[in-house]
Scaffold this motif. Sequence first.
Motif, PDB file in Angstrom:
ATOM      1  N   PRO A  43       0.716  -1.137   0.017  1.00  0.00           N
ATOM      2  CA  PRO A  43       0.245   0.100  -0.112  1.00  0.00           C
ATOM      3  C   PRO A  43       0.778   1.268  -0.069  1.00  0.00           C
ATOM      4  CG  PRO A  43      -0.967  -1.519   1.392  1.00  0.00           C
ATOM      5  CD  PRO A  43       0.455  -2.297   1.126  1.00  0.00           C
ATOM      6  N   LYS A  47       0.317   4.681  -2.211  1.00  0.00           N
ATOM      7  CA  LYS A  47       0.175   5.856  -1.700  1.00  0.00           C
ATOM      8  C   LYS A  47       1.071   7.044  -2.044  1.00  0.00           C
ATOM      9  CE  LYS A  47      -1.857   4.169   2.482  1.00  0.00           C
ATOM     10  NZ  LYS A  47      -1.627   3.485   3.911  1.00  0.00           N
ATOM     11  N   LEU A 132       8.609  -6.569   3.723  1.00  0.00           N
ATOM     12  CA  LEU A 132       7.853  -5.580   4.196  1.00  0.00           C
ATOM     13  C   LEU A 132       6.727  -5.910   5.027  1.00  0.00           C
ATOM     14  CD1 LEU A 132       7.393  -1.982   2.828  1.00  0.00           C
ATOM     15  CD2 LEU A 132       5.486  -3.036   4.146  1.00  0.00           C
ATOM     16  N   ALA A 156      -8.283  -6.423  10.171  1.00  0.00           N
ATOM     17  CA  ALA A 156      -7.666  -6.748   8.638  1.00  0.00           C
ATOM     18  C   ALA A 156      -6.794  -7.857   8.517  1.00  0.00           C
ATOM     19  CB  ALA A 156      -7.154  -5.492   8.123  1.00  0.00           C
ATOM     20  N   ALA A 158      -6.850 -10.540   6.887  1.00  0.00           N
ATOM     21  CA  ALA A 158      -6.781 -11.308   5.313  1.00  0.00           C
ATOM     22  C   ALA A 158      -5.654 -10.614   4.432  1.00  0.00           C
ATOM     23  CB  ALA A 158      -8.225 -11.226   4.780  1.00  0.00           C
ATOM     24  N   GLY A 159      -5.184  -9.430   4.919  1.00  0.00           N
ATOM     25  CA  GLY A 159      -4.322  -8.590   4.393  1.00  0.00           C
ATOM     26  C   GLY A 159      -2.674  -8.924   4.122  1.00  0.00           C
ATOM     27  N   GLY A 160      -2.034  -8.073   3.451  1.00  0.00           N
ATOM     28  CA  GLY A 160      -0.493  -8.550   3.210  1.00  0.00           C
ATOM     29  C   GLY A 160       0.323  -8.552   4.752  1.00  0.00           C
ATOM     30  N   GLY A 162      -1.557  -8.616   7.565  1.00  0.00           N
ATOM     31  CA  GLY A 162      -2.691  -9.370   8.472  1.00  0.00           C
ATOM     32  C   GLY A 162      -2.529 -10.891   8.312  1.00  0.00           C
ATOM     33  N   THR A 179     -10.578  -9.228  12.232  1.00  0.00           N
ATOM     34  CA  THR A 179     -11.832  -9.033  11.310  1.00  0.00           C
ATOM     35  C   THR A 179     -11.412  -9.262   9.991  1.00  0.00           C
ATOM     36  OG1 THR A 179     -10.941  -6.805  11.510  1.00  0.00           O
ATOM     37  CG2 THR A 179     -12.459  -7.269  12.869  1.00  0.00           C
ATOM     38  N   TYR A 198     -16.675  -8.339   9.847  1.00  0.00           N
ATOM     39  CA  TYR A 198     -17.252  -6.963  10.152  1.00  0.00           C
ATOM     40  C   TYR A 198     -18.229  -6.294   9.377  1.00  0.00           C
ATOM     41  CZ  TYR A 198     -14.448  -5.524   5.663  1.00  0.00           C
ATOM     42  OH  TYR A 198     -14.126  -5.554   4.424  1.00  0.00           O
ATOM     43  N   LEU A 216      -4.763  -2.573  11.640  1.00  0.00           N
ATOM     44  CA  LEU A 216      -4.112  -2.628  10.261  1.00  0.00           C
ATOM     45  C   LEU A 216      -5.172  -1.725   9.601  1.00  0.00           C
ATOM     46  CD1 LEU A 216      -2.601  -6.259  10.263  1.00  0.00           C
ATOM     47  CD2 LEU A 216      -1.258  -4.112  10.600  1.00  0.00           C
ATOM     48  N   PRO A 239      -1.374   1.678  10.314  1.00  0.00           N
ATOM     49  CA  PRO A 239      -1.356   2.781   9.217  1.00  0.00           C
ATOM     50  C   PRO A 239      -1.015   4.086   9.991  1.00  0.00           C
ATOM     51  CG  PRO A 239      -3.435   1.558   9.478  1.00  0.00           C
ATOM     52  CD  PRO A 239      -2.489   1.139  10.567  1.00  0.00           C
ATOM     53  N   GLY A 304      -8.612  -2.433  -1.613  1.00  0.00           N
ATOM     54  CA  GLY A 304      -8.568  -2.755  -0.180  1.00  0.00           C
ATOM     55  C   GLY A 304      -8.812  -3.958   0.175  1.00  0.00           C
ATOM     56  N   ARG A 307      -6.385 -10.388  -0.666  1.00  0.00           N
ATOM     57  CA  ARG A 307      -6.028 -11.415   0.220  1.00  0.00           C
ATOM     58  C   ARG A 307      -4.580 -11.815   0.262  1.00  0.00           C
ATOM     59  NH1 ARG A 307      -8.608 -17.351   0.210  1.00  0.00           N
ATOM     60  NH2 ARG A 307     -10.547 -16.476   0.745  1.00  0.00           N
TER      61      ARG A 307
HETATM   62  N1  LIG Z   1       3.550   2.065   9.433  1.00  0.00           N
HETATM   63  C1  LIG Z   1       4.207   0.885   8.658  1.00  0.00           C
HETATM   64  O1  LIG Z   1       5.424   0.768   8.936  1.00  0.00           O
HETATM   65  C2  LIG Z   1       3.454   0.225   7.654  1.00  0.00           C
HETATM   66  C3  LIG Z   1       3.913  -0.927   7.252  1.00  0.00           C
HETATM   67  C4  LIG Z   1       3.324  -1.849   6.471  1.00  0.00           C
HETATM   68  C5  LIG Z   1       1.807  -1.332   6.217  1.00  0.00           C
HETATM   69  N2  LIG Z   1       1.333  -0.321   6.791  1.00  0.00           N
HETATM   70  C6  LIG Z   1      -0.256   0.012   6.730  1.00  0.00           C
HETATM   71  O2  LIG Z   1      -0.916  -1.175   7.224  1.00  0.00           O
HETATM   72  C7  LIG Z   1      -2.130  -1.146   6.645  1.00  0.00           C
HETATM   73  C8  LIG Z   1      -2.224  -2.588   6.032  1.00  0.00           C
HETATM   74  O3  LIG Z   1      -1.254  -3.004   5.203  1.00  0.00           O
HETATM   75  P1  LIG Z   1      -1.274  -4.249   4.039  1.00  0.00           P
HETATM   76  O4  LIG Z   1      -0.308  -4.508   3.453  1.00  0.00           O
HETATM   77  O5  LIG Z   1      -1.825  -5.332   5.002  1.00  0.00           O
HETATM   78  O6  LIG Z   1      -2.843  -3.737   3.470  1.00  0.00           O
HETATM   79  P2  LIG Z   1      -3.771  -4.475   2.383  1.00  0.00           P
HETATM   80  O7  LIG Z   1      -2.930  -6.002   2.086  1.00  0.00           O
HETATM   81  O8  LIG Z   1      -3.854  -3.771   1.305  1.00  0.00           O
HETATM   82  O9  LIG Z   1      -5.045  -4.994   3.224  1.00  0.00           O
HETATM   83  C9  LIG Z   1      -5.995  -5.310   2.569  1.00  0.00           C
HETATM   84  C10 LIG Z   1      -6.766  -5.928   3.512  1.00  0.00           C
HETATM   85  O10 LIG Z   1      -7.664  -5.234   4.238  1.00  0.00           O
HETATM   86  C11 LIG Z   1      -9.147  -5.797   4.723  1.00  0.00           C
HETATM   87  N3  LIG Z   1      -9.929  -5.014   5.072  1.00  0.00           N
HETATM   88  C12 LIG Z   1     -10.425  -3.982   4.165  1.00  0.00           C
HETATM   89  N4  LIG Z   1     -11.397  -3.078   4.994  1.00  0.00           N
HETATM   90  C13 LIG Z   1     -11.258  -3.766   6.373  1.00  0.00           C
HETATM   91  C14 LIG Z   1     -12.231  -3.483   7.218  1.00  0.00           C
HETATM   92  N5  LIG Z   1     -13.114  -2.555   7.482  1.00  0.00           N
HETATM   93  N6  LIG Z   1     -12.184  -4.387   8.564  1.00  0.00           N
HETATM   94  C15 LIG Z   1     -11.100  -5.350   8.622  1.00  0.00           C
HETATM   95  N7  LIG Z   1     -10.486  -5.783   7.536  1.00  0.00           N
HETATM   96  C16 LIG Z   1     -10.366  -5.063   6.246  1.00  0.00           C
HETATM   97  C17 LIG Z   1      -9.274  -6.658   3.541  1.00  0.00           C
HETATM   98  O11 LIG Z   1     -10.229  -7.934   3.994  1.00  0.00           O
HETATM   99  P3  LIG Z   1     -11.671  -8.265   3.412  1.00  0.00           P
HETATM  100  O12 LIG Z   1     -11.259  -8.397   1.883  1.00  0.00           O
HETATM  101  O13 LIG Z   1     -11.946  -9.332   3.853  1.00  0.00           O
HETATM  102  O14 LIG Z   1     -12.256  -6.848   3.575  1.00  0.00           O
HETATM  103  C18 LIG Z   1      -8.021  -6.961   2.723  1.00  0.00           C
HETATM  104  O15 LIG Z   1      -7.613  -8.418   3.084  1.00  0.00           O
HETATM  105  C19 LIG Z   1      -2.067  -0.135   5.138  1.00  0.00           C
HETATM  106  O16 LIG Z   1      -2.492   1.083   5.748  1.00  0.00           O
HETATM  107  C20 LIG Z   1      -0.536   0.029   5.049  1.00  0.00           C
HETATM  108  O17 LIG Z   1      -0.314   1.172   4.637  1.00  0.00           O
HETATM  109  C21 LIG Z   1       1.964   0.419   7.503  1.00  0.00           C
END
Ligand SMILES: NC(=O)c1ccc[n+]([C@@H]2O[C@H](COP(=O)([O-])OP(=O)(O)OC[C@H]3O[C@@H](n4cnc5c(N)ncnc54)[C@H](OP(=O)(O)O)[C@@H]3O)[C@@H](O)[C@H]2O)c1
Length: 316
Positions: A43, A47, A132, A156, A158-160, A162, A179, A198, A216, A239, A304, A307
């Motif tokens: 992500p 951004k 990352l 979250a 299911a995400g990268g 999560g 969630t 959720y 997340l 985030p 968003g 998986r």
């Molecule tokens: N601070 C740092 O160093 C750092 C490092 C890495 C990432 N981040 C941030 O952390 C966040 C997560 O990163 P990521 O790579 O895991 O993102 P991602 O892979 O894009 O996350 C996608 C996941 O979010 C879930 N999701 C969306 N809306 C949701 C909700 N309302 N409730 C629960 N789950 C929800 C989706 O599940 P469903 O399809 O089931 O909805 C999907 O599996 C991002 O904002 C990223 O920018 C920050």
Amino acid sequence: MENKQIVITEFGSAETLAVATSPVPVPKADEVLIKVAFSGVNPIDVKTRAGLGWAAAQNKDNLPWVPGYDISGKVVACGAASTRFSINDNVAGFIGFPLQGGGYSQYICVAETDLCAVPDAITLEAAAALPLAGQTAAQAINNAEVKEGDRVLILAGAGGVGHLAVQIAVAAKAEVYTTCSEANLDYLANLGAHAVNYQFAPASERVSDVDVLIDLVGGDIALDALKCLKDGARVVTVPTLSAELICEKAKLLGFTANGMLVKPDIEQLDALMYMVSVGLLKTEIHKIYPLEQAQDAHLQIETGHTRGKVLLGMQC
Ligand SMILES: NC(=O)c1ccc[n+]([C@@H]2O[C@H](COP(=O)([O-])OP(=O)(O)OC[C@H]3O[C@@H](n4cnc5c(N)ncnc54)[C@H](OP(=O)(O)O)[C@@H]3O)[C@@H](O)[C@H]2O)c1
């Protein structure tokens, strides 16, 4: 030989991503040249491409800029003073974070100290999924001091980040709640978590007595999840955009709360590779896009609802 790269030509929509060609770089003494097999899409790349956040602010006069922090591939040349790797070794790295980037390249020179060896038991796809996201997951779990028996809520799952955080917390013998949407309930239950939809009701109506919240998602969703916590709970909000707000509210409620910025750490990446190699951790790959389809890869992250991880196949 040419080096195709994906560049951000100007900040804006996914259409601003373009293929550019440059000469294959030559490694400095302490570097190796890598033929990149896969590059992870995160992500933060999306951004930054949109002109948001400090990586964009720092690089605004530096366009075209090559995004990408996760790479896996093969060593194809070694600098004069490099000793750790040999030609044909498989390596992976969390590189150029946060300002330099560069991972969306077919060839890249990286200091050998920034790389780890990819064991034979791990595919290069899995190796590119880990740096990352895996280190963010591990560092969030470490920051929150998750221990055996803790009730941990991961927003979250299911995400990268999560899907790896869920597995690391399960491996630490925590009781993990997470969630997700309907589509991911079975997936997350199979990873050992109590999966909460959720879309059906907010987390605060479904989960209680939580010791640790790993957020997340951020924003209002995270604020709602604070209602799930027991006295003295620990919060790590990942985030960056809403971290200040959530930490402030959490502290007012008497919780310990921290934001975080992931830090590349080769020993930790080695440990994550080891976990994958022995089956303690499974990387989920949503889709691999050929590098020419980098725009579609960014659009997928923007849904968003990825998986696991999105990768670019850099030699496709
Ligand atoms: N601070 C740092 O160093 C750092 C490092 C890495 C990432 N981040 C941030 O952390 C966040 C997560 O990163 P990521 O790579 O895991 O993102 P991602 O892979 O894009 O996350 C996608 C996941 O979010 C879930 N999701 C969306 N809306 C949701 C909700 N309302 N409730 C629960 N789950 C929800 C989706 O599940 P469903 O399809 O089931 O909805 C999907 O599996 C991002 O904002 C990223 O920018 C920050």
